[in-house]
Design an enzyme around this catalytic site. Structure first.
Site, PDB file in Angstrom:
ATOM      1  N   THR A   1       4.131   4.649  -3.370  1.00  0.00           N
ATOM      2  CA  THR A   1       5.165   4.032  -4.214  1.00  0.00           C
ATOM      3  C   THR A   1       4.616   2.797  -4.922  1.00  0.00           C
ATOM      4  O   THR A   1       4.956   2.531  -6.079  1.00  0.00           O
ATOM      5  CB  THR A   1       6.400   3.658  -3.349  1.00  0.00           C
ATOM      6  OG1 THR A   1       6.666   4.734  -2.461  1.00  0.00           O
ATOM      7  CG2 THR A   1       7.612   3.399  -4.203  1.00  0.00           C
TER       8      THR A   1
ATOM      9  N   SER B   1       0.848  -1.201   0.000  1.00  0.00           N
ATOM     10  CA  SER B   1       0.000   0.000   0.000  1.00  0.00           C
ATOM     11  C   SER B   1       0.881   1.247   0.000  1.00  0.00           C
ATOM     12  O   SER B   1       2.060   1.166   0.304  1.00  0.00           O
ATOM     13  CB  SER B   1      -0.861   0.030   1.263  1.00  0.00           C
ATOM     14  OG  SER B   1      -1.267  -1.270   1.584  1.00  0.00           O
TER      15      SER B   1
ATOM     16  N   GLU C   1      -0.609  -5.707   5.680  1.00  0.00           N
ATOM     17  CA  GLU C   1       0.682  -5.712   4.970  1.00  0.00           C
ATOM     18  C   GLU C   1       1.623  -6.735   5.594  1.00  0.00           C
ATOM     19  O   GLU C   1       2.328  -7.464   4.896  1.00  0.00           O
ATOM     20  CB  GLU C   1       1.333  -4.332   5.061  1.00  0.00           C
ATOM     21  CG  GLU C   1       0.676  -3.283   4.197  1.00  0.00           C
ATOM     22  CD  GLU C   1       1.378  -1.947   4.287  1.00  0.00           C
ATOM     23  OE1 GLU C   1       2.150  -1.739   5.239  1.00  0.00           O
ATOM     24  OE2 GLU C   1       1.144  -1.117   3.398  1.00  0.00           O
TER      25      GLU C   1
HETATM   26  O1  LIG Z   1       0.508   2.635   5.678  1.00  0.00           O
HETATM   27  C1  LIG Z   1       1.113   2.670   4.644  1.00  0.00           C
HETATM   28  C2  LIG Z   1       2.109   1.700   4.197  1.00  0.00           C
HETATM   29  O2  LIG Z   1       2.809   1.058   5.209  1.00  0.00           O
HETATM   30  C3  LIG Z   1       3.040   2.296   3.148  1.00  0.00           C
HETATM   31  O3  LIG Z   1       3.644   1.234   2.507  1.00  0.00           O
HETATM   32  C4  LIG Z   1       4.107   3.232   3.699  1.00  0.00           C
HETATM   33  O4  LIG Z   1       3.499   4.248   4.457  1.00  0.00           O
HETATM   34  C5  LIG Z   1       4.933   3.869   2.580  1.00  0.00           C
HETATM   35  O5  LIG Z   1       4.113   4.658   1.818  1.00  0.00           O
HETATM   36  P1  LIG Z   1       4.628   5.537   0.610  1.00  0.00           P
HETATM   37  O6  LIG Z   1       4.993   4.625  -0.490  1.00  0.00           O
HETATM   38  O7  LIG Z   1       3.452   6.419   0.266  1.00  0.00           O
HETATM   39  O8  LIG Z   1       5.776   6.340   1.109  1.00  0.00           O
END
Ligand SMILES: O=C[C@H](O)[C@H](O)[C@H](O)COP(=O)(O)O
Length: 282
Positions: A77, A74, A154
Site C-alpha cells: 500500500t 513498508s 516501522e
Molecule cells: O511487514 C510489512 C508491513 O508491516 C506492512 O506495512 C504490512 O504488512 C501491510 O502491507 P500491505 O500494504 O502490503 O498490505
C-alpha cells in the site's frame, strides 16, 4: 482386426455417452477453474484500487508544504503513497524540501527509486507524519503489522512521528484482531532465542508460535535487521488485552519487537470496495 474392434466399440452408445460425459466434465472443470482465476484477479484488482485510493487520500490530507520530515512505511500500500508523493514532487512541483525517513530496506529503495530526499533518524529524529500500511486494524485501532517481514524499524519510525497515519484496503478493517488476518502476530526475535520464546509465549497466552520459513531460500526468513520472525497464532475468540500482551511478549529476553501496534495510530484510511475512503479515528 484391432481397428475393426475399436471402430465397433466407439460406435457403442455406452462409449459415446461416457465420452460425452467426460468432455462435459472436463469442460465444467476448466470453466470452474477459469471462473475462480477470473474472480481472484477481479478481487486483486479491486483490493489494489482500494489501497491506492486510501494511500493517495492520506498523502493529500497529511503531507503539505509544512511537512518537513515524513516517515515511509513498508508493504504494497505504501508504494501508492510514495508514487503520489513523487507525482506531487516531480509533476506538480511541490514538496521539494520534504525529507523521507525509511522504515525498511524496501522503503529505502522506494525513496531512492522515486528520487525523493532520503533521511535517517540520526539527522531527522523528529518526524512530522509517518504513513504506513497494516495487516489488520481492530475497532480500537490496534494494528497487526509485519506480514511482509518489516515491523521493528516501522515501530521505531512510527514512534518518532507526531502523527502516525495508517493506509489500508477494506480487507484489513476488522472489529477484532484475527477476524480476517489468520497468519498470527509477527514477532521479531534473536535467532538463538526462538525456541524458548515460542514456549514462553504459548505458556503465557496459548495458541501456537512458529518460525516463519522463507519461500525461495532454505531455512527461516531473515529480517532487514538480521533476526528471525515468528508468527504467533493466538486463540481466536479469546479476549486479549493487547497492550498487556504486547508488554509481556516484549519483556521476554530475545524478543526485539512485536507486530502489535497499540495506541500508536492516529488515523486509519481504508479504501473501500465502492471506491470511497473510510477514515477511522482512535
Ligand atoms: O511487514 C510489512 C508491513 O508491516 C506492512 O506495512 C504490512 O504488512 C501491510 O502491507 P500491505 O500494504 O502490503 O498490505
Amino acid at each position: 482386426m484391432l481397428s475393426e474392434l475399436l471402430r465397433r466399440s466407439v460406435q457403442r452408445p455406452q462409449f459415446l455417452l461416457i465420452q460425452h460425459l467426460s468432455e462435459r466434465l472436463l469442460l465444467t472443470g476448466a470453466t470452474a477453474l477459469y471462473s475462480q482465476a477470473r474472480d481472484k484477479m477481479t478481487d486483486d484488482i479491486a483490493v489494489d484500487a482500494a489501497k491506492r485510493t486510501a494511500a493517495r487520500t492520506a498523502v493529500d490530507q497529511w503531507v503539505t508544504e509544512d511537512t518537513k520530515i515524513l516517515g515511509i512505511g513498508s508493504g504494497s500500500t505504501i508504494v501508492h503513497a510514495v508514487q503520489r508523493i513523487a507525482e506531487r514532487r516531480w509533476k506538480e512541483g511541490e514538496l521539494a524540501d520534504l525529507i523521507c525517513v525509511p522504515s525498511s530496506y524496501q522503503a529505502h529503495h522506494l525513496i531512492l527509486d522515486y528520487n525523493l530526499n532520503l533521511g535517517d533518524l540520526d539527522r531527522n529524529p523528529n518526524i512530522d507524519v509517518s504513513i504506513d500500511g497494516a495487516d489488520e486494524v481492530d475497532r480500537k485501532m490496534v494494528l497487526i503489522k509485519g506480514g511482509g517481514g518489516c515491523l521493528l524499524q516501522e515501530k521505531v519510525v512510527a514512534n518518532c512521528a507526531k502523527h502516525f497515519i495508517v493506509v489500508a484496503d477494506y480487507t484489513k478493517n476488522s472489529a477484532r484482531l484475527g477476524e480476517q488476518w489468520c497468519r498470527g502476530i509477527p514477532i521479531e526475535v534473536a535467532p538463538m532465542a526462538y525456541v524458548p520464546i515460542k514456549l514462553q509465549i504459548e505458556a503465557l497466552f496459548g495458541g501456537e508460535a512458529s518460525l516463519r520459513m522463507a519461500k525461495v531460500k532454505a531455512g527461516p526468513i531473515v529480517t532487514d535487521n538480521g533476526n528471525f520472525l515468528m508468527d504467533w497464532r493466538f486463540i481466536a475468540n479469546r479476549e486479549y488485552d493487547w497492550a498487556e500482551v504486547n508488554t509481556a511478549i516484549t519483556m521476554i529476553p530475545g524478543v526485539l519487537e512485536t507486530g502489535l501496534f497499540v495506541n500508536m495510530a492516529h488515523k486509519c484510511y481504508f479504501g473501500m470496495a465502492d471506491g470511497t475512503v473510510k477514515v477511522q479515528n482512535r
